[in-house]
Motif scaffolding. Structure first.
Motif, PDB file in Angstrom:
ATOM      1  N   ALA A  26       0.843  -1.458   0.033  1.00 36.82           N
ATOM      2  CA  ALA A  26       0.132  -0.037   0.103  1.00 36.82           C
ATOM      3  C   ALA A  26       0.866   1.134  -0.141  1.00 36.82           C
ATOM      4  N   ARG A  27       2.126   1.075   0.236  1.00 37.72           N
ATOM      5  CA  ARG A  27       3.235   2.136   0.157  1.00 37.72           C
ATOM      6  C   ARG A  27       4.467   1.842  -0.199  1.00 37.72           C
ATOM      7  N   PRO A  28       5.204   2.579  -0.730  1.00 35.99           N
ATOM      8  CA  PRO A  28       6.550   2.341  -0.911  1.00 35.99           C
ATOM      9  C   PRO A  28       7.377   1.831   0.029  1.00 35.99           C
ATOM     10  N   MET A  29       8.113   0.627   0.031  1.00 35.79           N
ATOM     11  CA  MET A  29       8.671   0.089   1.272  1.00 35.79           C
ATOM     12  C   MET A  29      10.105  -0.576   1.017  1.00 35.79           C
ATOM     13  N   ARG A  30      11.083  -0.618   1.681  1.00 33.95           N
ATOM     14  CA  ARG A  30      12.204  -1.051   1.606  1.00 33.95           C
ATOM     15  C   ARG A  30      12.961  -1.463   2.711  1.00 33.95           C
ATOM     16  N   GLU A  31      11.963  -1.845   3.846  1.00 32.60           N
ATOM     17  CA  GLU A  31      12.459  -2.329   4.986  1.00 32.60           C
ATOM     18  C   GLU A  31      12.199  -3.893   5.192  1.00 32.60           C
ATOM     19  N   VAL A  32      13.209  -4.828   5.272  1.00 36.66           N
ATOM     20  CA  VAL A  32      13.144  -6.053   5.236  1.00 36.66           C
ATOM     21  C   VAL A  32      12.147  -6.699   6.420  1.00 36.66           C
ATOM     22  N   ALA A  33      12.274  -6.086   7.545  1.00 41.05           N
ATOM     23  CA  ALA A  33      11.324  -6.651   8.560  1.00 41.05           C
ATOM     24  C   ALA A  33       9.921  -6.260   8.415  1.00 41.05           C
ATOM     25  N   SER A  34       9.743  -5.224   7.595  1.00 40.39           N
ATOM     26  CA  SER A  34       8.434  -4.868   7.596  1.00 40.39           C
ATOM     27  C   SER A  34       7.725  -5.900   6.359  1.00 40.39           C
ATOM     28  N   ILE A  35       8.597  -6.234   5.232  1.00 38.28           N
ATOM     29  CA  ILE A  35       8.040  -6.783   4.168  1.00 38.28           C
ATOM     30  C   ILE A  35       7.922  -8.165   4.313  1.00 38.28           C
ATOM     31  N   LEU A  36       9.231  -8.980   4.906  1.00 34.52           N
ATOM     32  CA  LEU A  36       9.028 -10.346   4.785  1.00 34.52           C
ATOM     33  C   LEU A  36       7.747 -10.900   5.569  1.00 34.52           C
ATOM     34  N   PRO A  37       7.202 -10.452   6.807  1.00 34.99           N
ATOM     35  CA  PRO A  37       6.026 -10.976   7.328  1.00 34.99           C
ATOM     36  C   PRO A  37       4.576 -11.047   6.156  1.00 34.99           C
ATOM     37  N   LEU A  90      15.490  11.148  11.148  1.00 34.43           N
ATOM     38  CA  LEU A  90      14.511  10.724  12.204  1.00 34.43           C
ATOM     39  C   LEU A  90      14.129  11.571  13.426  1.00 34.43           C
ATOM     40  N   GLU A  91      13.266  11.584  13.810  1.00 39.04           N
ATOM     41  CA  GLU A  91      12.903  12.501  14.987  1.00 39.04           C
ATOM     42  C   GLU A  91      13.534  11.936  16.096  1.00 39.04           C
ATOM     43  N   THR A  92      13.871  12.695  17.175  1.00 42.28           N
ATOM     44  CA  THR A  92      14.518  12.270  18.426  1.00 42.28           C
ATOM     45  C   THR A  92      13.529  11.722  19.128  1.00 42.28           C
ATOM     46  N   GLY A  93      13.772  10.616  19.586  1.00 42.48           N
ATOM     47  CA  GLY A  93      12.959   9.861  20.701  1.00 42.48           C
ATOM     48  C   GLY A  93      11.890   9.190  20.148  1.00 42.48           C
ATOM     49  N   CYS A  94      11.795   9.244  18.682  1.00 39.71           N
ATOM     50  CA  CYS A  94      10.752   8.618  17.945  1.00 39.71           C
ATOM     51  C   CYS A  94      11.074   7.131  17.684  1.00 39.71           C
ATOM     52  N   THR A  95      10.349   6.409  18.352  1.00 39.53           N
ATOM     53  CA  THR A  95      10.544   4.742  18.122  1.00 39.53           C
ATOM     54  C   THR A  95       9.156   4.122  17.426  1.00 39.53           C
ATOM     55  N   GLN A  96       8.093   4.819  17.570  1.00 36.95           N
ATOM     56  CA  GLN A  96       6.975   4.228  17.194  1.00 36.95           C
ATOM     57  C   GLN A  96       6.684   4.471  15.696  1.00 36.95           C
ATOM     58  N   PRO A  97       6.078   3.775  14.871  1.00 35.30           N
ATOM     59  CA  PRO A  97       5.828   3.925  13.450  1.00 35.30           C
ATOM     60  C   PRO A  97       4.831   4.867  13.261  1.00 35.30           C
ATOM     61  N   LYS A  98       4.830   5.945  12.266  1.00 33.92           N
ATOM     62  CA  LYS A  98       3.894   6.866  12.064  1.00 33.92           C
ATOM     63  C   LYS A  98       2.483   6.119  11.859  1.00 33.92           C
ATOM     64  N   LYS A  99       1.466   6.930  12.083  1.00 39.35           N
ATOM     65  CA  LYS A  99       0.074   6.480  11.891  1.00 39.35           C
ATOM     66  C   LYS A  99      -0.207   6.307  10.494  1.00 39.35           C
ATOM     67  N   THR A 100       0.209   6.936   9.738  1.00 35.56           N
ATOM     68  CA  THR A 100       0.040   6.489   8.227  1.00 35.56           C
ATOM     69  C   THR A 100       0.793   5.669   7.664  1.00 35.56           C
ATOM     70  N   ASP A 101       1.955   5.245   8.200  1.00 36.53           N
ATOM     71  CA  ASP A 101       2.726   3.866   7.936  1.00 36.53           C
ATOM     72  C   ASP A 101       2.002   2.971   8.430  1.00 36.53           C
ATOM     73  N   ALA A 102       1.515   2.840   9.707  1.00 34.61           N
ATOM     74  CA  ALA A 102       0.755   1.746  10.331  1.00 34.61           C
ATOM     75  C   ALA A 102      -0.434   1.394   9.609  1.00 34.61           C
ATOM     76  N   LEU A 103      -1.314   2.407   9.083  1.00 33.63           N
ATOM     77  CA  LEU A 103      -2.554   2.227   8.280  1.00 33.63           C
ATOM     78  C   LEU A 103      -2.234   1.592   6.922  1.00 33.63           C
ATOM     79  N   SER A 104      -1.053   1.987   6.280  1.00 35.11           N
ATOM     80  CA  SER A 104      -0.741   1.319   5.030  1.00 35.11           C
ATOM     81  C   SER A 104      -0.358  -0.042   5.247  1.00 35.11           C
ATOM     82  N   ASP A 105       0.264  -0.317   6.157  1.00 35.98           N
ATOM     83  CA  ASP A 105       0.836  -1.821   6.470  1.00 35.98           C
ATOM     84  C   ASP A 105      -0.650  -2.626   6.844  1.00 35.98           C
ATOM     85  N   LEU A 106      -1.507  -2.014   7.488  1.00 35.51           N
ATOM     86  CA  LEU A 106      -2.746  -2.696   7.624  1.00 35.51           C
ATOM     87  C   LEU A 106      -3.499  -2.929   6.455  1.00 35.51           C
ATOM     88  N   ILE A 107      -3.428  -1.903   5.291  1.00 37.67           N
ATOM     89  CA  ILE A 107      -4.137  -1.964   4.166  1.00 37.67           C
ATOM     90  C   ILE A 107      -3.407  -3.253   3.288  1.00 37.67           C
TER      91      ILE A 107
END
Length: 490
Positions: A296-307, A340-357
Motif C-alpha cells: 500500500a506504500r513504497p517500502m524497503r524495510e526487510v523486517a516490514s516486508i518479510l512477514p 529521524l525525529e529524536t526519541g521517535c520509536t513508534q511508526p507513524k500512523k500513516t505507515d501503520a495504516l498502510s501496513d494494515l491495508i
C-alpha cells in the motif's frame, strides 16, 4: 584535446540477430508489415547477392525466389539487442549512445591512446563483431556527422584537420538529409558535399533554410553535437540457486529473506521504494510458481516486508522441491531518506495504516479496499470521491461545513407541499412525526454541469429529528414544490 567519435552501423542487424542462434547459408530476409502488405525489411548477404532489396514486396520476392526463407521482424527484440551491443561497446569507452535503430556512437575522446592507432581500434572492433557473426561498418572522425558519413558511405578514419578533404567526395546524403532535400539537390547538380561547399552559403540558406545549414555545420564541427549516452537500466532483482531442492516453509522464508536483504540494500542506495514484489520459485520438474505481493506504500524495510509474504508462501506448491528462487521489485518509486525525529520509536500512523491495508489487501485484493476523498463541490453527491486506498494519499482535508448525514442515498419523495417541514409524513411505508427541524440550508445547482438529478433547481435542506428516533436529511424544491428524503444521520 581533439575530439574523436566512432560511428558503428549494423546494416543487417535484424537478420544477423536471428541468424546468430541459427546460422544458415541460404537467402534469408526479415519481413515487416507496411502499407497493407508484407515487405522485405532486412536481408542477409546471400539474399542481397540475388538482387533483392529492402522495401521489395514479399510476394514479388517469392515469385522470383520461392526458396527464400523469411521471418517476421521483432522491433522490441532488435532494440534490446542494440542496447546489449551498447553495453559491450563500453569496453572501448565509457560514453556510448544509440544512433537510430541500428547504430552506435562512441565518444573515444581521451581513449584512443589505449590502442596502437585509430585504424587498429577499428580493426579490433570489426574482428570482435565478425567473430560474433555481426556485420558492421565503421567510421572515425572528430565530429558525429563526419563519423556517421564515413560509416554509411565510406570507411576508415578521417585524420584531424582533414575533414574537408575526406568528406568532399561523399554524396550529399552523407549529411543525414531527408530524401526530398537530396532529390532537389541532385536535380540542381549538387551531387557531393564538395559541390555544396563550393556553392555560396547565402544561396544555400535562402533555398533550403536552416536544416541543410545545420547539417553542414555539424559535420564540420562549426555547431556542437553531443553523444547521448544510454542510461543504464537499473534492475532490482536477485536470484538464489540452491544446491539441494527445498520445500519446507522455513527454508523458503530463509531464502526469501536473503534475497530481500540484497534488493532492499539496492533500493536504499538508490533512494527508491517498491510497491510490487514478485517471487518466482523454479521447481525441479521445470514448473514455476509465482507469488506476488502488492504494498500500500513504497517500502524497503526487510523486517516490514518479510512477514507479509508468510501467508502466500504457506500456499506455495513446492512439488518435488524448489531449486531456484528469484525475487524482483516490479514497481519502484522515489523514497528519499528522511531525518529521524529524536526519541521517535513508534511508526507513524500513516505507515501503520498502510501496513494494515497491505495485510488486508494480500487476502482480498488492494483494489477492493476503498477510501473516501474530499472533492471540491458543494453538491452533496459530488462532495466526495471513492478511490482505492492503496493508490491514493490521504492528503485532502475535509473542510468544516454544515453537518452532513452518514448515509446518503437517492432522493425519495414524501407527501408535503409547504415550505416548512410537514408535521407528519409517510416514508418507506412508515409514518413519522417531526419533533424538531433545523434549517433551511439552500444549495444551488452547479450550472456548468448537466446533472439530471439537479434539473429541478435549488434545494432547501433541513435536518429533521422524528419522534420515532430517526434523524433524517430532507430537502424542499421551491421551483416544483415537493419534499424529499436524501440521507439519514447516525
Amino acid at each position: 584535446m581533439q575530439r574523436r567519435i566512432v560511428s558503428l552501423w549494423f546494416p543487417r542487424m535484424a537478420s544477423d540477430r536471428i541468424l546468430r542462434s541459427r546460422p544458415i547459408h541460404a537467402p534469408f530476409a526479415v519481413t515487416s508489415h507496411e502499407k497493407n502488405t508484407e515487405r522485405l525489411y532486412c536481408l542477409n548477404k546471400e539474399a542481397m547477392q540475388l538482387g533483392l532489396t529492402s522495401g521489395m514486396g514479399l510476394s514479388d520476392a517469392k515469385a522470383l525466389y520461392p526458396d527464400l526463407l523469411t521471418r517476421e521482424a521483432d522491433p522490441h527484440a532488435d532494440e534490446r539487442f542494440l542496447k546489449l551491443l551498447a553495453r559491450w561497446a563500453e569496453r572501448y569507452c565509457p560514453w556510448v549512445g544509440l544512433d537510430g535503430q541500428n547504430g552506435l556512437l562512441l565518444d573515444m575522446t581521451g581513449s584512443t591512446h589505449f590502442f596502437e592507432s585509430e585504424d587498429g581500434l577499428l580493426t579490433d572492433i570489426h574482428e570482435r563483431l565478425q567473430s560474433s557473426r555481426l556485420h558492421v561498418r565503421s567510421g572515425l572522425a572528430s565530429t558525429v556527422g563526419a563519423a556517421w558519413a564515413l560509416s554509411h558511405f565510406s570507411k576508415g578514419v578521417a585524420p584531424s584537420g582533414q575533414l574537408k578533404a575526406t568528406l568532399s567526395p561523399l554524396p550529399v546524403a552523407a549529411l543525414r538529409l531527408d530524401e526530398a532535400t537530396c532529390a532537389v539537390l541532385l536535380r540542381l547538380g549538387l551531387r557531393t558535399i564538395g559541390d555544396l561547399l563550393a556553392t555560396p552559403r547565402a544561396t544555400l540558406g535562402r533555398r533550403f533554410g536552416l536544416p541543410l545549414m545545420r547539417r553542414i555545420d555539424q559535420a564540420f564541427g562549426d555547431q556542437a553535437e553531443q553523444v547521448n549516452a544510454v542510461a543504464p537500466d537499473v534492475s532490482y532483482a536477485a536470484r538464489l540457486n540452491l544446491p539441494e531442492p527445498i520445500g519446507l516453509y522455513d527454508d523458503v522464508m530463509a531464502a526469501l529473506e536473503r534475497l530481500l536483504v540484497r534488493i532492499c540494500e539496492k533500493l536504499k542506495t538508490q533512494e527508491m521504494g517498491t510497491r510490487v514484489l514478485l517471487m518466482t520459485c523454479q521447481r525441479v520438474d521445470q514448473a514455476s510458481v509465482q507469488v506476488e505481493l502488492r504494498l500500500a506504500r513504497p517500502m524497503r524495510e526487510v523486517a516490514s516486508i518479510l512477514p507479509l509474504f508468510e501467508r502466500s508462501v504457506r500456499d506455495v506448491d513446492a512439488g518435488f522441491g524448489i531449486d531456484q528462487i528469484r525475487l524482483e521489485a516490479l514497481a519502484v518509486e522515489s523514497l528519499p531518506l528522511k531525518q529521524l525525529e529524536t526519541g521517535c520509536t513508534q511508526p507513524k500512523k500513516t505507515d501503520a495504516l498502510s501496513d494494515l491495508i497491505t495485510r488486508l489487501g494480500s487476502r482480498i485484493g488492494l483494489e477492493r479496499i476503498k477510501r473516501f476523498e474530499p472533492a471540491d463541490s458543494h453538491i452533496p453527491e459530488r462532495s466526495f470521491i471513492i478511490s482505492p486506498a492503496a493508490y491514493c494519499d490521504a492528503q485532502g482535508e475535509w473542510k468544516e461545513q454544515n453537518l452532513r448525514p452518514v448515509r446518503l442515498f437517492s432522493p425519495e419523495p414524501i407527501e408535503g407541499s409547504d415550505k416548512s417541514p410537514p408535521d407528519t409524513f409517510r416514508w418507506r411505508r412508515m409514518r413519522f412525526s417531526i419533533a424538531q427541524a433545523t434549517g433551511p440550508e439552500r444549495i444551488c445547482p452547479e450550472w456548468w454541469l448537466d446533472d439530471p438529478n439537479w434539473r429541478s433547481g435549488m434545494r432547501d435542506y433541513w435536518r429533521v429529528e422524528t419522534r420515532q428516533g430517526r434523524r433524517l436529511w430532507m430537502f424542499f424544491t421551491p421551483q416544483r414544490p415537493a419534499w424529499f428524503v436524501q440521507g439519514e444521520f447516525a
